[in-house]
Design a protein around this motif. Structure first.
Motif, PDB file in Angstrom:
ATOM      1  N   LEU A 121      -1.425   5.566   0.884  1.00 57.99           N
ATOM      2  CA  LEU A 121      -0.353   6.361   1.484  1.00 57.99           C
ATOM      3  C   LEU A 121      -0.761   7.844   1.568  1.00 57.99           C
ATOM      4  O   LEU A 121      -0.514   8.504   2.581  1.00 57.99           O
ATOM      5  CB  LEU A 121       0.935   6.208   0.672  1.00 57.99           C
ATOM      6  CG  LEU A 121       2.163   6.944   1.198  1.00 57.99           C
ATOM      7  CD1 LEU A 121       2.552   6.443   2.581  1.00 57.99           C
ATOM      8  CD2 LEU A 121       3.320   6.783   0.228  1.00 57.99           C
ATOM      9  N   GLU A 122      -1.404   8.355   0.531  1.00 56.98           N
ATOM     10  CA  GLU A 122      -1.883   9.738   0.541  1.00 56.98           C
ATOM     11  C   GLU A 122      -2.946   9.940   1.622  1.00 56.98           C
ATOM     12  O   GLU A 122      -2.984  10.997   2.274  1.00 56.98           O
ATOM     13  CB  GLU A 122      -2.433  10.118  -0.832  1.00 56.98           C
ATOM     14  CG  GLU A 122      -1.357  10.279  -1.882  1.00 56.98           C
ATOM     15  CD  GLU A 122      -1.915  10.499  -3.282  1.00 56.98           C
ATOM     16  OE1 GLU A 122      -3.136  10.753  -3.424  1.00 56.98           O
ATOM     17  OE2 GLU A 122      -1.134  10.401  -4.242  1.00 56.98           O
ATOM     18  N   LEU A 123      -3.789   8.933   1.835  1.00 58.53           N
ATOM     19  CA  LEU A 123      -4.793   9.019   2.894  1.00 58.53           C
ATOM     20  C   LEU A 123      -4.125   9.067   4.267  1.00 58.53           C
ATOM     21  O   LEU A 123      -4.496   9.883   5.118  1.00 58.53           O
ATOM     22  CB  LEU A 123      -5.757   7.826   2.819  1.00 58.53           C
ATOM     23  CG  LEU A 123      -6.852   7.786   3.887  1.00 58.53           C
ATOM     24  CD1 LEU A 123      -7.774   9.000   3.760  1.00 58.53           C
ATOM     25  CD2 LEU A 123      -7.632   6.489   3.782  1.00 58.53           C
ATOM     26  N   ILE A 124      -3.133   8.227   4.461  1.00 62.12           N
ATOM     27  CA  ILE A 124      -2.393   8.231   5.731  1.00 62.12           C
ATOM     28  C   ILE A 124      -1.717   9.586   5.938  1.00 62.12           C
ATOM     29  O   ILE A 124      -1.755  10.154   7.033  1.00 62.12           O
ATOM     30  CB  ILE A 124      -1.357   7.079   5.770  1.00 62.12           C
ATOM     31  CG1 ILE A 124      -2.081   5.738   5.846  1.00 62.12           C
ATOM     32  CG2 ILE A 124      -0.379   7.263   6.930  1.00 62.12           C
ATOM     33  CD1 ILE A 124      -1.185   4.533   5.629  1.00 62.12           C
ATOM     34  N   GLN A 125      -1.128  10.123   4.869  1.00 62.28           N
ATOM     35  CA  GLN A 125      -0.470  11.426   4.963  1.00 62.28           C
ATOM     36  C   GLN A 125      -1.480  12.531   5.281  1.00 62.28           C
ATOM     37  O   GLN A 125      -1.212  13.414   6.091  1.00 62.28           O
ATOM     38  CB  GLN A 125       0.285  11.748   3.663  1.00 62.28           C
ATOM     39  CG  GLN A 125       1.150  12.982   3.755  1.00 62.28           C
ATOM     40  CD  GLN A 125       2.246  12.846   4.790  1.00 62.28           C
ATOM     41  OE1 GLN A 125       2.943  11.850   4.845  1.00 62.28           O
ATOM     42  NE2 GLN A 125       2.392  13.846   5.637  1.00 62.28           N
ATOM     43  N   ALA A 126      -2.655  12.469   4.670  1.00 55.47           N
ATOM     44  CA  ALA A 126      -3.694  13.475   4.944  1.00 55.47           C
ATOM     45  C   ALA A 126      -4.148  13.392   6.400  1.00 55.47           C
ATOM     46  O   ALA A 126      -4.299  14.427   7.069  1.00 55.47           O
ATOM     47  CB  ALA A 126      -4.882  13.285   3.998  1.00 55.47           C
ATOM     48  N   TYR A 127      -4.356  12.169   6.906  1.00 56.83           N
ATOM     49  CA  TYR A 127      -4.742  12.011   8.311  1.00 56.83           C
ATOM     50  C   TYR A 127      -3.633  12.506   9.248  1.00 56.83           C
ATOM     51  O   TYR A 127      -3.905  13.133  10.273  1.00 56.83           O
ATOM     52  CB  TYR A 127      -5.074  10.558   8.630  1.00 56.83           C
ATOM     53  CG  TYR A 127      -6.456  10.117   8.221  1.00 56.83           C
ATOM     54  CD1 TYR A 127      -7.543  10.975   8.299  1.00 56.83           C
ATOM     55  CD2 TYR A 127      -6.681   8.824   7.772  1.00 56.83           C
ATOM     56  CE1 TYR A 127      -8.806  10.571   7.938  1.00 56.83           C
ATOM     57  CE2 TYR A 127      -7.953   8.402   7.407  1.00 56.83           C
ATOM     58  CZ  TYR A 127      -9.009   9.282   7.490  1.00 56.83           C
ATOM     59  OH  TYR A 127     -10.274   8.877   7.136  1.00 56.83           O
TER      60      TYR A 127
END
Length: 148
Positions: A121-127
């Motif tokens: 989820l943090e990766l999706i948010q960063a992208y």
């Protein structure tokens, strides 16, 4: 009643007199009237220049802030991809195997799975942030940017 004689034209004499001297000076107060207008236009010009300078400073600050946010989220995405996610995926597989063998409780396995999902989820948010900040920079600068 017919007047055959033309009356003497005092205006005609004045015009003839002016022609003779060839000088005509009519004080209109032009210089004093123009001074106020010139001062007003100069003040308006200075105000516009100050507003343009302030806008440029705000735009540069905003572009710098967006660039820092873009760089920060890129670092987050890279760290998640290269370090956190591989480690959490390995831990999740090991936790699942341990649960199937009876060495882990379900809650332990579930906690590891939640950490993996949170990292994704943090990766999706960063992208998402990278894309959003990129669009904002393009809007602000009017130039198309490429993501490295």
């Amino acid at each position: 009643m017919h007047y055959h004689k033309l009356r003497a034209n005092p205006l005609g004499k004045s015009i003839r007199a002016l022609r003779a001297t060839k000088r005509l000076s009519i004080p209109l107060g032009g210089a004093s009237r123009s001074e106020g207008k010139i001062a007003s236009l100069n003040a308006s010009k200075q105000q516009q220049a100050a507003e343009a300078k302030a806008w440029l400073a705000r735009a540069q600050t905003q572009a710098l802030l967006l660039n820092h946010k873009l760089t920060h989220n890129t670092h987050i995405a890279n760290a998640l991809l290269k370090e956190s996610l591989p480690a959490l995926e390995t831990a999740s597989k090991q936790a699942e195997l341990a649960y199937q063998q009876g060495r882990y409780r379900y809650t332990d396995w579930y906690a590891v799975k939640q950490e993996l999902l949170q990292a994704r989820l943090e990766l999706i948010q960063a992208y998402t942030n990278i894309q959003r900040f990129n669009v904002e920079l393009e809007r602000l600068t009017g130039a198309s940017l490429t993501i490295k």
